[in-house]
Scaffold this motif. Structure first.
Motif, PDB file in Angstrom:
ATOM      1  N   ASN A 139       1.033  -1.059  -0.006  1.00 41.35           N
ATOM      2  CA  ASN A 139      -0.056  -0.471  -0.557  1.00 41.35           C
ATOM      3  C   ASN A 139       0.711   1.558   0.300  1.00 41.35           C
ATOM      4  O   ASN A 139       2.229   1.432   0.323  1.00 41.35           O
ATOM      5  N   LYS A 140      -0.116   2.241  -0.483  1.00 41.61           N
ATOM      6  CA  LYS A 140       0.793   3.626  -0.340  1.00 41.61           C
ATOM      7  C   LYS A 140       1.835   4.134  -1.813  1.00 41.61           C
ATOM      8  O   LYS A 140       3.319   4.825  -0.708  1.00 41.61           O
ATOM      9  N   CYS A 141       2.102   2.949  -2.335  1.00 37.44           N
ATOM     10  CA  CYS A 141       2.564   3.553  -3.269  1.00 37.44           C
ATOM     11  C   CYS A 141       3.111   4.700  -4.302  1.00 37.44           C
ATOM     12  O   CYS A 141       3.841   5.183  -4.895  1.00 37.44           O
ATOM     13  N   GLY A 254      -0.251  -0.605  -4.744  1.00 38.32           N
ATOM     14  CA  GLY A 254      -1.578   0.238  -4.863  1.00 38.32           C
ATOM     15  C   GLY A 254      -1.555   1.401  -4.624  1.00 38.32           C
ATOM     16  O   GLY A 254      -0.496   1.105  -3.087  1.00 38.32           O
ATOM     17  N   SER A 255      -2.204   1.783  -3.869  1.00 37.39           N
ATOM     18  CA  SER A 255      -2.869   2.828  -3.222  1.00 37.39           C
ATOM     19  C   SER A 255      -4.536   2.850  -2.119  1.00 37.39           C
ATOM     20  O   SER A 255      -5.207   3.508  -3.194  1.00 37.39           O
ATOM     21  N   GLY A 256      -4.577   2.728  -1.218  1.00 34.24           N
ATOM     22  CA  GLY A 256      -5.631   2.399  -0.991  1.00 34.24           C
ATOM     23  C   GLY A 256      -6.645   3.655  -1.105  1.00 34.24           C
ATOM     24  O   GLY A 256      -7.721   3.470  -1.174  1.00 34.24           O
ATOM     25  N   VAL A 257      -5.727   4.876  -0.190  1.00 36.40           N
ATOM     26  CA  VAL A 257      -6.640   5.333   0.096  1.00 36.40           C
ATOM     27  C   VAL A 257      -7.059   6.611  -1.996  1.00 36.40           C
ATOM     28  O   VAL A 257      -8.240   7.075  -1.587  1.00 36.40           O
TER      29      VAL A 257
HETATM   30  N1  LIG Z   1      -0.187   8.709   1.085  1.00 36.80           N
HETATM   31  C1  LIG Z   1      -1.544   7.580   1.268  1.00 36.80           C
HETATM   32  N2  LIG Z   1      -2.021   7.077   2.797  1.00 36.80           N
HETATM   33  C2  LIG Z   1      -2.652   6.211   2.970  1.00 36.80           C
HETATM   34  C3  LIG Z   1      -3.313   5.025   2.121  1.00 36.80           C
HETATM   35  N3  LIG Z   1      -3.675   4.064   2.359  1.00 36.80           N
HETATM   36  C4  LIG Z   1      -3.961   4.486   3.829  1.00 36.80           C
HETATM   37  N4  LIG Z   1      -3.304   5.797   4.107  1.00 36.80           N
HETATM   38  C5  LIG Z   1      -3.257   6.882   5.705  1.00 36.80           C
HETATM   39  O1  LIG Z   1      -2.658   5.671   6.929  1.00 36.80           O
HETATM   40  C6  LIG Z   1      -3.067   6.295   7.805  1.00 36.80           C
HETATM   41  C7  LIG Z   1      -4.123   4.990   8.629  1.00 36.80           C
HETATM   42  O2  LIG Z   1      -5.013   4.296   7.875  1.00 36.80           O
HETATM   43  P1  LIG Z   1      -5.939   3.034   8.272  1.00 36.80           P
HETATM   44  O3  LIG Z   1      -6.749   3.265   7.042  1.00 36.80           O
HETATM   45  O4  LIG Z   1      -6.598   3.963   9.682  1.00 36.80           O
HETATM   46  O5  LIG Z   1      -4.637   2.221   9.074  1.00 36.80           O
HETATM   47  P2  LIG Z   1      -5.020   0.924   9.870  1.00 36.80           P
HETATM   48  O6  LIG Z   1      -4.086  -0.769   9.482  1.00 36.80           O
HETATM   49  O7  LIG Z   1      -6.246   0.526   9.490  1.00 36.80           O
HETATM   50  O8  LIG Z   1      -4.418   1.469  11.286  1.00 36.80           O
HETATM   51  P3  LIG Z   1      -5.251   0.413  12.282  1.00 36.80           P
HETATM   52  O9  LIG Z   1      -5.985  -0.554  12.224  1.00 36.80           O
HETATM   53  O10 LIG Z   1      -5.582   1.289  13.559  1.00 36.80           O
HETATM   54  O11 LIG Z   1      -4.116  -0.592  12.733  1.00 36.80           O
HETATM   55  C8  LIG Z   1      -4.262   6.830   7.404  1.00 36.80           C
HETATM   56  O12 LIG Z   1      -4.672   8.657   7.286  1.00 36.80           O
HETATM   57  C9  LIG Z   1      -4.833   7.324   6.102  1.00 36.80           C
HETATM   58  O13 LIG Z   1      -5.532   7.926   5.739  1.00 36.80           O
HETATM   59  C10 LIG Z   1      -2.738   6.166   0.802  1.00 36.80           C
HETATM   60  O14 LIG Z   1      -1.930   4.485   0.049  1.00 36.80           O
HETATM   61  N5  LIG Z   1      -1.430   5.909   1.087  1.00 36.80           N
END
Ligand SMILES: Nc1nc2c(ncn2[C@@H]2O[C@H](COP(=O)(O)OP(=O)(O)OP(=O)(O)O)[C@@H](O)[C@H]2O)c(=O)[nH]1
Ligand SMILES: [Mg+2]
Length: 533
Positions: A139-141, A254-257
């Motif tokens: 994630n987070k590419c 990929g990138s979830g967000v």
């Molecule tokens: N830049 C970026 N940020 C992301 C991406 N995916 C998630 N984030 C950010 O990462 C942070 C954590 O995301 P969460 O989805 O809450 O992470 P989590 O793994 O569920 O965290 P926990 O359940 O607390 O372990 C958030 O601020 C999201 O917006 C991505 O693809 N790119």
């Protein structure tokens, strides 16, 4: 549809990783792409303003972390998915580990800038021990990431698992444009959409398609081509058998967000992940097609819906067919119970369900005698023993500062103990009525205090207790033998919730000293389980 067809179309999986890698975000996006929601929950950069389907608890919204696992059931492309979003923080790993007993596969999310982090490694170990197939989402590419080849290497080196890239990232960080699907040999270039609320527009085409080529700068194009050639040279092929055996993991970038690569992950996962399989218990194999209905409770949660104020027992169906109103044998009470109130779950929303099949996770309401680990079945010979127990490492007294609210305090605490949010111990020969809480990690105390206040209106005050180590004594030890034990300074005898005797020690050294000097009273670091638990 026959029962076999129903089983074959089920996919039951958990999303796991180190905290903050993006599990909850990915969960929301899988719902978006799975058509389960029109709008993915508004995941904003401001962590404290999140409203996601899977982080619905008050404290989760406030802190922006997942505290409790969430079940989401939905249909997509002919499949019925049971998706479980888990908390990453190690203090909540009991909940996560229980979920791992209830799933047939996992999606392991990795922050591509950070690589494999400690908690991911631990969770991976549990999956490996259980032989659960693992799918990896890098994630987070969209942020400056490690080199994709280095990430694959890390999977192989640190986790000791084969890694097969199903797709490959195009560009990196701010220039991340999409992925190349190695199975279909097609490039998927995505456009960013504000807030990531809608599916990302995508253009698909071959590597040398002029339209695709025109969208990439020279350096990105050349790097991608070169890396893809290297992968081709390596000559690996997708090995389904190795994936199902947990020896190799398919890797998706990929990138979830940003919704990049989510559809490819979802489709790739469904294509290669397993349907529910047989479980082996005490040497007997119980196939999902077994005509007897059976399943086990892996989670209990109260007050999910403020309007109802009831508790839900989550059961994973393992064999046979569930019908609402059916009568089953309950292992703990050894009694017959009628399951009249059954629900399908979607975060904190629920809907009555009349039938369920192996793989399904359903919620049962109205049974106070149900506990975590209990088996429900129409064949009393079936008994699941799936639920792992953890050794607490943090101990605190929980005081009730407001005597007028004793009832709320006690009721709330009993409920949370039954949910397994935390453990409690009772000191032997003690007049102190203050509960002694035992946690895997201190954040659990915070959850107990917060939930007591918000769900039961009961204040509480924590007081650190002087122990840091607990050890279990043999279950058959007599009271006289307990009286005769000579304990190191500061150590105390106590009982766990199952009335099993334990010793609390001030530190590891003191526990070891007891071990050395009491060779015929062996201690166990892992909680013992008595027969009826
Ligand atoms: N830049 C970026 N940020 C992301 C991406 N995916 C998630 N984030 C950010 O990462 C942070 C954590 O995301 P969460 O989805 O809450 O992470 P989590 O793994 O569920 O965290 P926990 O359940 O607390 O372990 C958030 O601020 C999201 O917006 C991505 O693809 N790119
Ligand atoms: Mg989360």
């Amino acid at each position: 549809m026959t029962i076999t067809q129903e089983i074959q179309r089920r996919r039951t999986f958990a999303i796991i990783s180190h905290p903050d890698a993006g599990k909850t975000t990915l969960t929301e996006k899988l719902l978006l792409y799975g058509g389960a929601e029109q709008l993915a929950g508004s995941v904003t950069a401001r962590k404290n303003q999140r409203a996601t389907t899977s982080d619905w608890m008050e404290l989760e919204k406030k802190r922006g972390i997942s505290i409790s696992s969430t079940v989401l059931q939905f249909d997509y492309d002919g499949y019925r998915l049971n998706l479980l979003d888990t908390p990453g923080h190690k203090d909540f790993s009991e909940d996560t580990y229980r979920v791992l007993t209830a799933v047939d596969a996992v999606v392991m999310v990795i922050d591509s800038a950070k690589g494999i982090e400690p908690q991911t490694r631990k969770l991976f170990e549990v999956c490996r021990q259980r032989g659960v197939p693992i799918f990896t989402f890098m994630n987070k590419c969209d942020r400056p990431m490690k080199e994709p080849l280095a990430l694959l290497d890390e999977l192989e080196r640190v986790l000791g698992i084969g890694a097969f890239p199903v797709n490959w990232p195009i560009g990196n960080g701010a220039d991340f444009r999409g992925v190349y699907d190695r199975q279909t040999r097609l490039m998927h270039l995505f456009e960013r959409v504000v807030g990531g609320k809608f599916r990302a527009p995508v253009s698909v085409g071959g590597l040398h398609d002029s339209e695709i080529r025109g969208q990439l700068d020279e350096a990105t194009f050349l790097k991608t081509v070169e890396e893809l050639e290297m992968l081709e040279h390596a000559g690996e092929i997708f090995d389904d058998a190795a994936v199902l055996a947990g020896k190799s993991t398919p890797v998706f970038f990929g990138s979830g967000v940003n919704n990049f690569g989510v559809q490819l992950l979802l489709d790739g996962f469904l294509k290669h992940s397993p349907a529910p399989k047989s479980r082996v218990m005490g040497g007997i194999e119980i196939a999902p097609e077994n005509p007897a209905f059976s399943g086990f409770i892996f989670k209990i949660q109260a007050n999910m819906d403020p309007k109802h104020r009831d508790r839900i027992a989550f059961i994973r169906v393992c064999s046979g067919k569930f019908d609402r109103d059916m009568t089953v044998h309950h292992s703990r009470s050894e009694k017959k119970v009628r399951l009249s109130s059954s629900h399908k779950l979607f975060g904190n929303e629920r809907e009555t369900v009349d039938e369920a099949y192996p793989g399904d996770v359903i919620g049962l309401v109205g049974h106070d005698s149900f506990g975590i680990g209990d088996t429900l079945t129409t064949d009393p010979k079936i008994l699941y023993k799936e639920i792992p127990r953890f050794t607490p490492e943090a101990f605190s007294y929980l005081h009730n500062p407001n005597t007028g609210k004793y009832k709320q305090f006690r009721q709330g605490l009993d409920q949370l103990l039954q949910e397994g949010v935390i453990q409690a111990l009772y000191l032997r020969n003690s007049s102190i009525k203050t509960p002694l809480l035992a946690a895997v990690g201190p954040l659990q105390f915070e959850v107990v205090q917060f939930r007591l206040e918000s769900e039961y209106g009961a204040e509480s005050r924590l007081e650190a207790a002087p122990w840091s180590v607990v050890r279990w004594l043999p279950t058959d030890i007599t009271e006289d033998a307990l009286d005769a034990l000579s304990l190191p300074t500061g150590a105390r005898l106590a009982y766990d919730l199952g009335k099993n005797p334990v010793i609390l020690f001030q530190n590891e050294w003191s526990a070891n000293y007891f071990n050395e000097t009491n060779k015929n009273t062996p201690l166990s670091a892992l909680p013992v389980q008595s027969v009826r638990e």
